[in-house]
Scaffold this active site. Sequence first.
Site, PDB file in Angstrom:
ATOM      1  CD  GLU A 274      -8.177   2.185   7.179  1.00 44.51           C
ATOM      2  OE1 GLU A 274      -8.161   1.291   7.932  1.00 44.51           O
ATOM      3  OE2 GLU A 274      -7.588   3.152   6.958  1.00 44.51           O
TER       4      GLU A 274
ATOM      5  CG  ASN B  56      -8.618   0.483  11.582  1.00 40.49           C
ATOM      6  OD1 ASN B  56      -7.759  -0.386  11.473  1.00 40.49           O
ATOM      7  ND2 ASN B  56      -9.182   1.313  10.826  1.00 40.49           N
TER       8      ASN B  56
ATOM      9  CG  HIS C  22      -5.774  -1.069   8.603  1.00 43.45           C
ATOM     10  ND1 HIS C  22      -5.806   0.439   8.438  1.00 43.45           N
ATOM     11  CD2 HIS C  22      -4.486  -1.686   8.993  1.00 43.45           C
ATOM     12  CE1 HIS C  22      -4.377   0.908   8.635  1.00 43.45           C
ATOM     13  NE2 HIS C  22      -3.621  -0.224   8.989  1.00 43.45           N
TER      14      HIS C  22
ATOM     15  CG  ASP D  85      -0.113  -0.401   2.471  1.00 35.73           C
ATOM     16  OD1 ASP D  85       1.152  -0.357   2.406  1.00 35.73           O
ATOM     17  OD2 ASP D  85      -0.922  -0.397   3.459  1.00 35.73           O
TER      18      ASP D  85
HETATM   19  C1  F6R Z   1       1.387  -0.439   6.051  1.00 37.92           C
HETATM   20  C2  F6R Z   1       0.419  -1.200   6.343  1.00 37.92           C
HETATM   21  C3  F6R Z   1      -0.539  -1.101   7.498  1.00 37.92           C
HETATM   22  C4  F6R Z   1       0.385  -1.640   8.647  1.00 37.92           C
HETATM   23  C5  F6R Z   1      -0.461  -1.506   9.936  1.00 37.92           C
HETATM   24  C6  F6R Z   1       0.336  -1.521  11.335  1.00 37.92           C
HETATM   25  O1  F6R Z   1       2.116  -0.894   4.939  1.00 37.92           O
HETATM   26  O2  F6R Z   1      -0.028  -2.043   5.337  1.00 37.92           O
HETATM   27  O3  F6R Z   1      -1.472  -2.009   7.153  1.00 37.92           O
HETATM   28  O4  F6R Z   1       0.782  -2.836   8.721  1.00 37.92           O
HETATM   29  O5  F6R Z   1      -1.045  -0.056  10.111  1.00 37.92           O
HETATM   30  O6  F6R Z   1       1.389  -0.682  11.388  1.00 37.92           O
HETATM   31  P1  F6R Z   1       2.615  -0.668  12.234  1.00 37.92           P
HETATM   32  O7  F6R Z   1       3.206  -1.879  11.727  1.00 37.92           O
HETATM   33  O8  F6R Z   1       3.201   0.489  12.027  1.00 37.92           O
HETATM   34  O9  F6R Z   1       1.828  -0.881  13.561  1.00 37.92           O
END
Ligand code: F6R
Length: 251
Positions: free
Chosen positions: A146, A139, A141, A70
């Site tokens: 989302e 959340n 995701h 992403d």
């Molecule tokens: C980032 C992504 C997000 C993160 C998630 C957790 O490329 O795909 O879904 O994996 O928000 O983020 P961290 O690892 O920073 O806690």
Amino acid sequence: MRKINISLNENYEDLSMAVANRIAAIIQSNPAALLCLAAGDTPLGALRALVDIQAAGHVNLRNVWYVGLDEWLGLGYQDKGSCAQIMQDSFYGPAGIPLDHVSVFNGLDPDTAIQTTQALAFITAHGGITLALLGIGMNGHLGFNEPGTSIDFPGGVVNLAETTRTVGTKYFDKPFPLERGITVGLRNLLAARHLILMANGEKKAAIVAACMTTQPDSALPASWLPVHPGFELYLDRAAASGLPDQLIKHA
Ligand code: F6R
């Protein structure tokens, strides 16, 4: 309750090493694999460990293929904290991955349809995703899928949830308008052969427990993972602390 394949690790360092070893094993058994890698904080230790495993001569990361999970719309490699910058500087660069083996979203391209088409065509051209390495949002995701995302969503532009916009400020040393993102969609992720979800720290304990113990529910995208036959959950003790005993007793 569904049985989940869990790797329980003492701390972040052990967790990172366990994930890196597992990824190396998957690559060894499939040298033409397509890896879909999350950016963010969680996978960084595993990605660095993978680079070390390659340096020790135990895996070749340069023959496999990579699709970025992403990106924040409006941000590109030059923006510190973008997914492209994090992944290039902490993994693709140090690992010496050839440029043509990597497809990442360019969040600066106003033609988001082209960006989506290119990423999805790259996935199709490599026969689908072999392994997705995922982190979990506060959340629930996955990537930028989302809460509320359909499991039929192939990928594309999304409006970011309030939690994602707020939590996302941690990656940046200056303010950016974090409103929309572009992501590989749940349909392509859930079609992957292997899905590794990695989480560490007490702050993730509640959302990990919520997603791993409910029936699949679009309100919690990560709750679709336990029904996938190739799902593996990698946790440190703190992130596992909310899970019921019967889920972790064999870990
Ligand atoms: C980032 C992504 C997000 C993160 C998630 C957790 O490329 O795909 O879904 O994996 O928000 O983020 P961290 O690892 O920073 O806690």
